[in-house]
Design a protein around this motif. Structure first.
Motif, short mmCIF file in Angstrom:
data_model
loop_
_atom_site.label_atom_id
_atom_site.label_comp_id
_atom_site.label_asym_id
_atom_site.label_seq_id
_atom_site.Cartn_x
_atom_site.Cartn_y
_atom_site.Cartn_z
N PHE A 21 0.83 -1.20 0.00
CA PHE A 21 0.00 0.00 0.00
C PHE A 21 0.87 1.26 0.00
CE2 PHE A 21 -1.69 3.42 2.68
CZ PHE A 21 -2.79 3.79 1.93
N VAL A 22 1.89 1.27 0.86
CA VAL A 22 2.79 2.42 0.95
C VAL A 22 3.51 2.63 -0.38
CG1 VAL A 22 4.89 3.29 2.03
CG2 VAL A 22 3.10 2.29 3.45
N ALA A 23 3.93 1.54 -1.02
CA ALA A 23 4.63 1.65 -2.30
C ALA A 23 3.73 2.28 -3.37
CB ALA A 23 5.10 0.27 -2.75
N VAL A 24 2.50 1.79 -3.46
CA VAL A 24 1.55 2.33 -4.44
C VAL A 24 1.27 3.80 -4.15
CG1 VAL A 24 -0.82 2.21 -5.28
CG2 VAL A 24 0.49 0.11 -4.96
N ALA A 25 1.07 4.12 -2.88
CA ALA A 25 0.79 5.51 -2.50
C ALA A 25 1.96 6.42 -2.85
CB ALA A 25 0.47 5.60 -1.01
N VAL A 36 4.25 5.99 -5.21
CA VAL A 36 4.33 6.14 -6.66
C VAL A 36 3.26 7.11 -7.16
CG1 VAL A 36 3.99 4.94 -8.86
CG2 VAL A 36 5.37 3.89 -7.06
N LEU A 37 2.05 7.01 -6.64
CA LEU A 37 0.98 7.92 -7.04
C LEU A 37 1.29 9.36 -6.63
CD1 LEU A 37 -2.22 5.82 -6.24
CD2 LEU A 37 -1.28 6.39 -8.49
N GLY A 38 1.91 9.50 -5.45
CA GLY A 38 2.28 10.84 -4.99
C GLY A 38 3.26 11.51 -5.93
N TRP A 39 4.32 10.79 -6.29
CA TRP A 39 5.31 11.37 -7.21
C TRP A 39 4.74 11.53 -8.61
CZ3 TRP A 39 8.74 13.89 -4.85
CH2 TRP A 39 9.35 13.42 -3.68
N ALA A 40 3.81 10.64 -8.99
CA ALA A 40 3.20 10.75 -10.32
C ALA A 40 2.39 12.03 -10.45
CB ALA A 40 2.31 9.54 -10.59
N GLY A 41 1.59 12.34 -9.43
CA GLY A 41 0.81 13.56 -9.47
C GLY A 41 1.68 14.80 -9.56
N LEU A 42 2.75 14.83 -8.78
CA LEU A 42 3.67 15.96 -8.82
C LEU A 42 4.38 16.06 -10.17
CD1 LEU A 42 5.18 15.49 -5.25
CD2 LEU A 42 3.90 17.50 -6.02
N SER A 43 4.79 14.93 -10.71
CA SER A 43 5.49 14.93 -11.99
C SER A 43 4.60 15.42 -13.12
CB SER A 43 6.01 13.52 -12.31
OG SER A 43 6.92 13.08 -11.32
N ILE A 44 3.36 14.98 -13.12
CA ILE A 44 2.43 15.42 -14.17
C ILE A 44 2.21 16.93 -14.08
CG2 ILE A 44 0.05 15.27 -15.00
CD1 ILE A 44 0.07 12.33 -14.02
N VAL A 64 7.60 11.28 2.82
CA VAL A 64 7.35 10.40 3.97
C VAL A 64 7.05 8.98 3.49
CG1 VAL A 64 5.78 9.90 5.87
CG2 VAL A 64 6.59 12.23 5.51
N LEU A 65 6.19 8.85 2.49
CA LEU A 65 5.83 7.53 1.99
C LEU A 65 7.04 6.81 1.40
CD1 LEU A 65 2.44 8.47 0.29
CD2 LEU A 65 2.74 7.07 2.36
N THR A 66 7.90 7.54 0.72
CA THR A 66 9.12 6.95 0.16
C THR A 66 10.06 6.50 1.27
OG1 THR A 66 8.94 8.35 -1.81
CG2 THR A 66 11.08 7.33 -1.37
N CYS A 67 10.18 7.32 2.32
CA CYS A 67 11.01 6.94 3.47
C CYS A 67 10.47 5.67 4.14
CB CYS A 67 11.06 8.08 4.48
SG CYS A 67 12.03 9.51 3.96
N ASP A 115 -7.33 14.98 -3.97
CA ASP A 115 -8.29 14.00 -3.48
C ASP A 115 -7.64 12.67 -3.10
OD1 ASP A 115 -10.58 15.67 -3.81
OD2 ASP A 115 -10.55 15.25 -5.95
N VAL A 116 -6.89 12.11 -4.04
CA VAL A 116 -6.33 10.77 -3.83
C VAL A 116 -5.26 10.77 -2.74
CG1 VAL A 116 -5.05 8.87 -4.90
CG2 VAL A 116 -6.85 10.05 -6.19
N MET A 117 -4.29 11.66 -2.84
CA MET A 117 -3.18 11.65 -1.88
C MET A 117 -3.60 12.04 -0.46
SD MET A 117 -0.94 10.23 -3.55
CE MET A 117 0.13 10.15 -2.12
#
Length: 222
Positions: free
Chosen positions: A15-19, A21-29, A67-70, A126-128
């Motif tokens: 769950f942490v891994a998916v979260a 990845v989604l966190g960095w994906a939103g920022l990257s987009i 935090v999630l990456t850590c 919303d998601v993060m």
């Protein structure tokens, strides 16, 4: 830290891994969209980068993804230990909750993004917030927070507010309409900021109350 020694721990780590990845994906987009827009207008890309990091949403989502990456990784460092302290992660949880609520109550009706902008918007607003609050509930150790921690947590939004006013005064550009001094004037902007700060403190008190309740429940069940 989540240790994958049981099926439950493995599920949490996934769950942490998916979260993360989604966190960095939103920022990257979002960063790509801003830089592409600046490039299309032949404007400064450095200015686009500075604009990107002028938003409380972006800064807070960056903290959330960090935090999630850590939590996801196992390499020890001073930064990792600092971010995974319960009071630090909890303060970030308060901030991302404010991001989600403020967007839904104050900003969502002002525009209707489409395509990639819609995806970035949904991820960051919303998601993060939802995923990080689930992470806080399930993975952050409970029972250590005190009311005094609120004094540390409010430093972040107060510094951001001061920076936004200074930047807006110099560039005549404000990241959010409710702190636009040119349109609202300083008295109304400070009233708006006080309301947001009050909401921040109320959410902080709720998080501390939940922390104490979950901490007591863990002791009883343990």
């Amino acid at each position: 830290m989540v240790k994958p020694s049981t099926p439950d721990a493995v599920a949490r780590r996934r769950f942490v891994a998916v979260a993360a990845v989604l966190g960095w994906a939103g920022l990257s987009i979002q960063l790509y969209l801003i830089l592409y827009s600046r490039w299309s207008l032949e404007a400064s890309l450095l200015g686009g980068l500075l604009s990107f990091f002028s938003y409380f949403t972006v800064l807070t989502n960056t903290l959330v993804a960090t935090v999630l990456t850590c939590e996801w990784t196992s390499r020890e460092s001073a930064a990792r230990r600092w971010f995974l302290q319960p009071w630090v992660s909890s303060g970030i949880a308060v901030s991302i909750a404010v991001v989600g609520l403020a967007y839904s109550l104050l900003l969502r009706h002002l525009w209707h993004p489409e395509g990639w902008q819609f995806l970035a918007d949904e991820l960051m607003h919303d998601v993060m917030p939802l995923l990080f609050l689930v992470y806080w509930w399930c993975c952050v150790p409970k029972g250590t927070l005190r009311v005094g921690h609120i004094g540390r947590w409010v430093i972040y939004p107060l510094v951001y507010f001061a920076y936004s006013l200074l930047r807006g005064h110099e560039l005549a550009v404000y990241p959010y309409p409710f702190i636009d001094v040119d349109k609202l004037g300083y008295p109304q902007v400070f009233v708006n900021a006080a309301g947001l700060l009050a909401g921040f403190v109320l959410i902080s008190l709720l998080v501390i109350g939940l922390d104490r309740w979950l901490g007591r429940r863990a002791k009883v069940s343990g």
